[in-house]
Design a protein around this motif. Sequence first.
Motif, PDB file in Angstrom:
ATOM      1  N   GLN A   1     -63.051  62.255  26.512  1.00  0.00           N
ATOM      2  CA  GLN A   1     -62.582  62.203  27.894  1.00  0.00           C
ATOM      3  C   GLN A   1     -61.378  61.277  28.024  1.00  0.00           C
ATOM      4  OE1 GLN A   1     -63.834  64.177  30.517  1.00  0.00           O
ATOM      5  NE2 GLN A   1     -61.930  63.449  31.407  1.00  0.00           N
ATOM      6  N   LYS A   2     -61.407  60.142  27.316  1.00  0.00           N
ATOM      7  CA  LYS A   2     -60.274  59.218  27.346  1.00  0.00           C
ATOM      8  C   LYS A   2     -59.042  59.876  26.733  1.00  0.00           C
ATOM      9  CE  LYS A   2     -58.620  54.641  25.962  1.00  0.00           C
ATOM     10  NZ  LYS A   2     -57.284  55.099  26.176  1.00  0.00           N
TER      11      LYS A   2
ATOM     12  N   ASP B   1     -57.746  62.326  29.232  1.00  0.00           N
ATOM     13  CA  ASP B   1     -57.085  61.620  30.334  1.00  0.00           C
ATOM     14  C   ASP B   1     -55.713  61.098  29.912  1.00  0.00           C
ATOM     15  OD1 ASP B   1     -59.310  62.121  31.901  1.00  0.00           O
ATOM     16  OD2 ASP B   1     -60.136  60.087  31.704  1.00  0.00           O
ATOM     17  N   ASP B   2     -55.617  60.596  28.678  1.00  0.00           N
ATOM     18  CA  ASP B   2     -54.337  60.082  28.176  1.00  0.00           C
ATOM     19  C   ASP B   2     -53.299  61.194  28.073  1.00  0.00           C
ATOM     20  OD1 ASP B   2     -55.508  57.590  28.032  1.00  0.00           O
ATOM     21  OD2 ASP B   2     -55.733  57.591  25.843  1.00  0.00           O
TER      22      ASP B   2
ATOM     23  N   ALA C   1     -53.290  64.029  29.734  1.00  0.00           N
ATOM     24  CA  ALA C   1     -52.962  64.454  31.098  1.00  0.00           C
ATOM     25  C   ALA C   1     -52.012  63.463  31.762  1.00  0.00           C
ATOM     26  CB  ALA C   1     -54.238  64.609  31.923  1.00  0.00           C
ATOM     27  N   ALA C   2     -52.197  62.170  31.505  1.00  0.00           N
ATOM     28  CA  ALA C   2     -51.327  61.153  32.104  1.00  0.00           C
ATOM     29  C   ALA C   2     -49.896  61.284  31.577  1.00  0.00           C
ATOM     30  CB  ALA C   2     -51.875  59.758  31.814  1.00  0.00           C
TER      31      ALA C   2
ATOM     32  N   GLN D   1     -48.436  64.316  33.242  1.00  0.00           N
ATOM     33  CA  GLN D   1     -48.177  64.053  34.657  1.00  0.00           C
ATOM     34  C   GLN D   1     -46.957  63.157  34.823  1.00  0.00           C
ATOM     35  OE1 GLN D   1     -49.822  65.538  37.345  1.00  0.00           O
ATOM     36  NE2 GLN D   1     -48.016  64.715  38.347  1.00  0.00           N
TER      37      GLN D   1
ATOM     38  N   LEU E   1     -54.112  71.780  29.807  1.00  0.00           N
ATOM     39  CA  LEU E   1     -55.217  70.841  30.027  1.00  0.00           C
ATOM     40  C   LEU E   1     -56.562  71.544  29.853  1.00  0.00           C
ATOM     41  CD1 LEU E   1     -55.925  67.913  30.771  1.00  0.00           C
ATOM     42  CD2 LEU E   1     -56.064  68.659  33.149  1.00  0.00           C
TER      43      LEU E   1
ATOM     44  N   ARG F   1     -59.243  70.583  27.056  1.00  0.00           N
ATOM     45  CA  ARG F   1     -60.630  70.278  27.436  1.00  0.00           C
ATOM     46  C   ARG F   1     -61.595  71.136  26.610  1.00  0.00           C
ATOM     47  NH1 ARG F   1     -60.335  70.465  32.724  1.00  0.00           N
ATOM     48  NH2 ARG F   1     -60.412  68.221  33.009  1.00  0.00           N
TER      49      ARG F   1
END
Length: 171
Positions: free
Chosen positions: A42-43, A46-47, A49-50, A53, A110, A114
């Motif tokens: 998950q981290k 998230d990284d 995706a960041a 973004q 993404l 996932r």
Amino acid sequence: MKKIFLIGCILWLATFTAQAQKYAIIDTRYILDKIPDYKQAQKQLDDVAAVWQKDIDTRQADLDKMYKDYEAEQVMLSDELKKKREDQLFNREKDLRDLQRKRFGFEGDLFKKRQELIKPIQDKVYNAVQKMAVTRGYDFVLDKSEGITIIFADPKLDKSEDVLRDMGVRN
């Protein structure tokens, strides 16, 4: 006498029905949060995706600046230059929307990431739940993490074929 017999039959039937189906309730969100591999995946997700973004935000800021510059210079531009700048703005905006869709849209990057990182862990949880359900004789396992959903149901309880047969549909 008939009333006592009838009440006894109803109580027996209620007891039999209550014991007929055995179920369990789990919280997959809680389970996943306790799995170190899930937290790491998950981290990582998230990284990624960041980073994506941040790239989109930077491009959006550049586009906003281009719009402001165009609005400020518009009165001094010839019709030909206006058209050229408007086309540039349109193309940049379209490219940005395409990138957003590619990264974060339905079945975008993404989603694929996932599937790559998280789905194998979710599959392990599902397999463990299924094994537990079969071993312990549960007919249903309900997941309470995101509303109540059935995560496992004993296949012998699936009456879909009976419904199709009753409807006259042949497979």
